[in-house]
Design a protein around this motif. Structure first.
Motif, mmCIF file in Angstrom:
data_model
loop_
_atom_site.group_PDB
_atom_site.id
_atom_site.type_symbol
_atom_site.label_atom_id
_atom_site.label_comp_id
_atom_site.label_asym_id
_atom_site.label_seq_id
_atom_site.Cartn_x
_atom_site.Cartn_y
_atom_site.Cartn_z
ATOM 1 N N GLN A 1 0.771 -1.475 -0.106
ATOM 2 C CA GLN A 1 -0.138 -0.010 0.030
ATOM 3 C C GLN A 1 0.921 1.203 0.064
ATOM 4 N N TYR A 2 1.924 1.150 -0.588
ATOM 5 C CA TYR A 2 2.942 2.134 -0.404
ATOM 6 C C TYR A 2 2.436 3.586 -0.988
ATOM 7 N N VAL A 3 1.643 3.486 -2.139
ATOM 8 C CA VAL A 3 1.409 4.770 -2.692
ATOM 9 C C VAL A 3 0.275 5.598 -1.750
ATOM 10 N N SER B 1 9.595 2.203 4.841
ATOM 11 C CA SER B 1 10.748 1.203 5.075
ATOM 12 C C SER B 1 11.618 1.616 6.480
ATOM 13 N N LYS B 2 11.525 2.729 6.746
ATOM 14 C CA LYS B 2 12.581 3.322 7.680
ATOM 15 C C LYS B 2 13.945 2.614 7.641
ATOM 16 N N LEU B 3 14.086 2.694 6.259
ATOM 17 C CA LEU B 3 15.729 2.214 6.009
ATOM 18 C C LEU B 3 16.674 3.500 5.959
ATOM 19 N N PHE C 1 19.251 11.498 -6.793
ATOM 20 C CA PHE C 1 19.106 12.785 -7.493
ATOM 21 C C PHE C 1 19.866 13.695 -6.395
ATOM 22 N N PHE C 2 19.487 13.666 -5.261
ATOM 23 C CA PHE C 2 20.169 14.825 -4.284
ATOM 24 C C PHE C 2 21.670 14.570 -4.200
ATOM 25 N N GLN C 3 22.035 13.244 -4.250
ATOM 26 C CA GLN C 3 23.658 13.055 -4.327
ATOM 27 C C GLN C 3 24.157 13.449 -5.465
ATOM 28 N N GLY D 1 14.416 10.911 17.127
ATOM 29 C CA GLY D 1 15.490 11.245 16.168
ATOM 30 C C GLY D 1 15.163 10.946 14.596
ATOM 31 N N TRP D 2 13.673 10.649 14.420
ATOM 32 C CA TRP D 2 13.223 10.284 13.007
ATOM 33 C C TRP D 2 11.877 11.247 13.002
ATOM 34 N N MET D 3 11.451 11.562 11.752
ATOM 35 C CA MET D 3 10.301 12.114 11.399
ATOM 36 C C MET D 3 9.819 11.672 10.197
ATOM 37 N N VAL E 1 5.769 14.761 6.945
ATOM 38 C CA VAL E 1 5.645 15.833 8.239
ATOM 39 C C VAL E 1 6.894 16.591 7.923
ATOM 40 N N ARG E 2 7.840 16.062 7.626
ATOM 41 C CA ARG E 2 9.267 16.797 7.540
ATOM 42 C C ARG E 2 8.701 17.945 6.437
ATOM 43 N N MET E 3 8.079 17.732 5.393
ATOM 44 C CA MET E 3 7.685 18.740 4.329
ATOM 45 C C MET E 3 7.241 19.924 4.871
ATOM 46 N N TYR F 1 19.303 22.276 12.472
ATOM 47 C CA TYR F 1 18.432 21.438 13.654
ATOM 48 C C TYR F 1 18.209 20.039 13.262
ATOM 49 N N PHE F 2 17.813 20.006 11.971
ATOM 50 C CA PHE F 2 17.492 18.421 11.713
ATOM 51 C C PHE F 2 18.871 17.506 11.681
ATOM 52 N N MET F 3 20.009 18.180 11.072
ATOM 53 C CA MET F 3 21.087 17.343 11.150
ATOM 54 C C MET F 3 21.469 17.124 12.541
ATOM 55 N N ARG G 1 19.795 16.184 14.886
ATOM 56 C CA ARG G 1 18.837 15.484 15.549
ATOM 57 C C ARG G 1 18.605 14.265 15.015
ATOM 58 N N LEU G 2 18.464 14.082 13.553
ATOM 59 C CA LEU G 2 17.892 13.005 12.782
ATOM 60 C C LEU G 2 19.175 11.702 12.766
ATOM 61 N N VAL G 3 18.468 10.617 12.829
ATOM 62 C CA VAL G 3 19.160 9.527 12.929
ATOM 63 C C VAL G 3 19.564 9.067 11.551
ATOM 64 N N ASP G 4 19.152 9.639 10.564
ATOM 65 C CA ASP G 4 19.372 9.442 9.307
ATOM 66 C C ASP G 4 20.113 10.735 8.626
ATOM 67 N N GLY G 5 20.400 11.544 9.436
ATOM 68 C CA GLY G 5 21.132 12.944 8.918
ATOM 69 C C GLY G 5 21.870 12.531 7.775
ATOM 70 N N TRP H 1 14.382 22.236 -1.482
ATOM 71 C CA TRP H 1 13.006 22.172 -2.224
ATOM 72 C C TRP H 1 11.896 22.864 -1.403
ATOM 73 N N CYS H 2 11.969 22.699 0.015
ATOM 74 C CA CYS H 2 11.051 23.175 0.539
ATOM 75 C C CYS H 2 10.968 24.867 0.567
ATOM 76 N N ALA H 3 12.135 25.150 0.854
ATOM 77 C CA ALA H 3 12.414 26.541 0.639
ATOM 78 C C ALA H 3 12.241 27.522 -0.751
HETATM 79 C C1 LIG Z 1 13.011 18.736 5.276
HETATM 80 C C2 LIG Z 1 13.453 17.417 4.908
HETATM 81 C C3 LIG Z 1 14.599 17.031 5.253
HETATM 82 C C4 LIG Z 1 15.131 15.564 5.293
HETATM 83 N N1 LIG Z 1 16.266 15.069 5.576
HETATM 84 C C5 LIG Z 1 16.703 13.622 5.218
HETATM 85 C C6 LIG Z 1 17.974 13.122 5.510
HETATM 86 O O1 LIG Z 1 18.747 13.983 6.529
HETATM 87 N N2 LIG Z 1 18.414 12.139 5.358
HETATM 88 C C7 LIG Z 1 17.552 11.233 4.701
HETATM 89 O O2 LIG Z 1 17.886 10.245 4.406
HETATM 90 N N3 LIG Z 1 16.399 11.555 4.238
HETATM 91 C C8 LIG Z 1 15.954 13.075 4.428
HETATM 92 N N4 LIG Z 1 14.757 13.491 4.054
HETATM 93 C C9 LIG Z 1 14.029 12.448 3.149
HETATM 94 C C10 LIG Z 1 13.074 11.574 3.761
HETATM 95 O O3 LIG Z 1 12.079 12.298 4.857
HETATM 96 C C11 LIG Z 1 13.593 10.385 4.464
HETATM 97 O O4 LIG Z 1 14.445 9.835 3.429
HETATM 98 C C12 LIG Z 1 12.406 9.490 4.796
HETATM 99 O O5 LIG Z 1 11.547 9.959 5.561
HETATM 100 C C13 LIG Z 1 13.195 8.266 5.375
HETATM 101 O O6 LIG Z 1 11.968 7.142 5.595
HETATM 102 P P1 LIG Z 1 11.911 5.970 4.975
HETATM 103 O O7 LIG Z 1 13.492 5.245 5.198
HETATM 104 O O8 LIG Z 1 10.937 4.970 5.593
HETATM 105 O O9 LIG Z 1 11.553 6.179 3.641
HETATM 106 P P2 LIG Z 1 10.834 5.422 2.470
HETATM 107 O O10 LIG Z 1 9.468 5.901 2.225
HETATM 108 O O11 LIG Z 1 10.805 3.740 2.788
HETATM 109 O O12 LIG Z 1 11.853 5.550 1.127
HETATM 110 C C14 LIG Z 1 13.004 4.791 0.809
HETATM 111 C C15 LIG Z 1 14.216 5.600 0.994
HETATM 112 O O13 LIG Z 1 14.204 6.534 -0.176
HETATM 113 C C16 LIG Z 1 14.882 7.527 0.170
HETATM 114 N N5 LIG Z 1 14.155 8.719 0.188
HETATM 115 C C17 LIG Z 1 12.838 9.053 0.326
HETATM 116 N N6 LIG Z 1 12.107 9.949 0.442
HETATM 117 C C18 LIG Z 1 13.349 10.890 -0.201
HETATM 118 C C19 LIG Z 1 13.314 12.277 -0.141
HETATM 119 N N7 LIG Z 1 12.536 13.052 -0.146
HETATM 120 N N8 LIG Z 1 14.539 12.647 -0.596
HETATM 121 C C20 LIG Z 1 15.845 11.845 -0.628
HETATM 122 N N9 LIG Z 1 15.571 10.353 -0.325
HETATM 123 C C21 LIG Z 1 14.488 9.934 0.052
HETATM 124 C C22 LIG Z 1 15.583 7.365 1.608
HETATM 125 O O14 LIG Z 1 16.690 6.961 1.375
HETATM 126 C C23 LIG Z 1 14.355 6.411 1.925
HETATM 127 O O15 LIG Z 1 15.038 5.577 3.116
HETATM 128 C C24 LIG Z 1 14.344 14.687 4.219
HETATM 129 C C25 LIG Z 1 13.057 15.261 3.796
HETATM 130 C C26 LIG Z 1 12.597 16.621 4.124
HETATM 131 C C27 LIG Z 1 11.388 16.955 3.767
#
Ligand SMILES: Cc1cc2nc3c(=O)[nH]c(=O)nc-3n(C[C@H](O)[C@H](O)[C@H](O)COP(=O)(O)OP(=O)(O)OC[C@H]3O[C@@H](n4cnc5c(N)ncnc54)[C@H](O)[C@@H]3O)c2cc1C
Length: 481
Positions: free
Chosen positions: A221-223, A235-237, A282-284, A342-344, A348-350, A370-372, A374-378, A389-391
């Motif tokens: 049901q990902y969509v 996935s929280k991967l 893409f962001f990389q 440490g995760w959001m 909601v991040r957007m 601030y995100f960096m 605190r985030l576990v995935d920073g 993108w948001c700004a």
């Molecule tokens: C303001 C803001 C700050 C963010 N900061 C980070 C950050 O520091 N590190 C980070 O990994 N992600 C960041 N993200 C992207 C995204 O929020 C997280 O990757 C995602 O929430 C991670 O949860 P998931 O692994 O369950 O994602 P899933 O929905 O399972 O997606 C799989 C993977 O795709 C990648 N991904 C998903 N969405 C995005 C996205 N918008 N941009 C880039 N990669 C994405 C991630 O690696 C993610 O683990 C940010 C988004 C916003 C809006």
């Protein structure tokens, strides 16, 4: 040949190109991890991130030990530490997987140069992404600035040359002679951070378990599920990708294999998820091709409103945002989720990012930092790319400015207020009718719900409609010469 394998953002054994090459080419290998002392001292990352990294290292150490190899570690300046370790272990070659952050590129160039001067071989590998920046380019050879065009080319490239997966390598027998390091491994507190509960299990095994769990369930049901912060629908991967306990290649292959096997998995759900991994790449590539983004806007949009000047008002608004006390439940729930875990959730991040930059007019760099912290995935590339993108300073293809309405986002994606009540306990007994705008609740109902606006829960810190209009008006103002 004796080889040093420098582990960095690749804390795993399987599908690890640098480790596999070293095991194949060397008679003996020495795995190494360096705690970057200046970076750790800068506190650019938070306790959640450092704790997660230590958990991954702990598992890597155990996994290597099962193959008879001991993970060596150093603490200090990474350049000097690697050079010293190469000397200490008398290695002929050093192996690592590439990192594309500007500071890492500079560090690696220096290490490579100085190792070469000492007559040591250096072998580096693509690992952190499926395709490196130069591999996915437009017809002109220029890097892509729009996600959709990048994504289409990325898929063309995948169909033409999907990279194969490497398993766990066979370790050379002589590696087993390496002496175990008897020093105690640093703990989170030794590194100057707080010990915080781990909400996402670290390590390679946990990453694979999480992937399997995700492909069995939520991907179906990902969509729709990916937008609902109250459920475990993604996935929280992300922290695993950040520290490389699983490769992005593995994730793409696993998702497409699940689809190929048939069953209930839908094409749209799987492709939408892989497209998120493509966003990451893409962001990389944006960071690799346009390193200036690390210090400023990707593109200065003409007429973009200036952030509020430094001073007590800006500080008051930023403090309310960061503590989750804005009076906007979706913003407050998100910020408290971040502060507590440490995760959001991505949706909601957007919302919180848009609110900080557009409603409160605080500079996006403060939010990014601030995100960096605190985030576990920073991760610099993902965090910076998404904040920009948001700004509206980044790669968003939309004309004008995207401004999220917190109430609409909340009603649409957390209709019953389950997520809001989980992270904002003051709202626990607020009827669903008022949950998205509790300040509109009549006084008697406030008392009944145990939530008096202004004392138990704040009044909205700004009026969204007014703040939005002000932002748009400021945006129309001519740019000062
Ligand atoms: C303001 C803001 C700050 C963010 N900061 C980070 C950050 O520091 N590190 C980070 O990994 N992600 C960041 N993200 C992207 C995204 O929020 C997280 O990757 C995602 O929430 C991670 O949860 P998931 O692994 O369950 O994602 P899933 O929905 O399972 O997606 C799989 C993977 O795709 C990648 N991904 C998903 N969405 C995005 C996205 N918008 N941009 C880039 N990669 C994405 C991630 O690696 C993610 O683990 C940010 C988004 C916003 C809006």
């Amino acid at each position: 040949m004796k080889g040093l394998v420098w582990f960095r953002r690749d804390l795993r054994l399987s599908d690890n190109p640098a480790l596999s090459a070293a095991c194949q080419e060397c008679r003996e290998i020495v795995p190494l991890f360096v705690f970057d002392e200046p970076l750790l001292r800068s506190h650019a990352f938070g306790s959640a991130c450092v704790g997660f990294m230590l958990g991954c290292l702990e598992e890597l150490r155990r996994s290597l030990a099962l193959h008879g190899v001991s993970l060596a570690w150093r603490m200090g300046d990474p350049v000097e530490s690697v050079l010293q370790a190469a000397d200490d272990f008398k290695v002929d070659a050093v192996y690592w997987n590439r990192d594309y952050e500007p500071a890492a590129l500079e560090r690696d160039r220096e290490v490579q140069q100085r190792l070469a001067q000492q007559g040591r071989t250096v072998r580096t590998f693509k690992d952190h992404v499926v395709f490196e920046a130069e591999e996915v380019r437009g017809l002109s050879g220029d890097p892509f600035q729009r996600y959709s065009a990048y994504r289409d080319r990325w898929w063309t490239k995948w169909r033409a040359a999907a990279p194969p997966l490497l398993g766990i390598p066979s370790f050379p027998p002589a590696g087993k002679a390496s002496t175990p390091d008897s020093r105690k491994w640093p703990s989170v507190t030794d590194l100057g951070y707080e010990s915080v509960p781990m909400w996402i299990e670290p390590g390679e095994q946990a990453a694979h378990a999480r992937l399997q769990w995700f492909l069995r369930g939520p991907v179906h049901q990902y969509v729709t599920g990916r937008n609902l912060p109250a459920i475990d629908g993604t996935s929280k991967l992300s922290p695993h990708l950040r520290f490389g306990t699983v490769s992005a290649r593995t994730l793409v292959h696993a998702a497409l294999n699940a689809l190929a096997k048939g069953g209930a998995v839908s094409r749209a759900d799987v492709f939408t998820w892989v497209d998120e991994l493509v966003w990451r790449e893409f962001f990389q590539q944006v960071l690799a091709a346009f390193p200036h983004v690390a210090h400023g806007p990707f593109k200065a949009k003409p007429g973009l409103p200036e952030p509020r000047p430094a001073g007590p008002e800006r500080d008051r608004l930023f403090a309310a945002w960061s503590q989750g006390l804005t009076g906007y439940p979706i913003v407050d729930a998100g910020m408290r989720q971040l502060n507590q875990t440490g995760w959001m959730h991505n949706r909601v991040r957007m919302v919180v990012a848009s609110f900080l930059v557009k409603d409160l007019r605080v500079d996006w760099q403060s939010g990014e930092r601030y995100f960096m912290e605190r985030l576990v995935d920073g991760d610099l590339a993902a965090n910076n790319g998404n904040w920009q993108w948001c700004a509206s300073t980044g790669t968003d293809a939309m004309q004008g400015y995207r401004i999220f309405n917190p109430r609409i986002q909340s009603e649409k994606f957390d209709a019953e207020g389950e997520y809001l009540r989980r992270y904002v306990p003051e709202l626990k007994h607020v009827p669903t009718k008022w949950i998205h705008e509790p300040h509109l609740m009549p006084p008697l109902e406030q008392v009944q719900a145990g939530c008096r606006i202004g004392s138990d829960y704040p009044e909205p810190i700004v009026d969204h409609r007014q703040a939005r209009q002000e932002y748009l008006d400021l945006g129309k103002a001519p740019v000062k010469a």
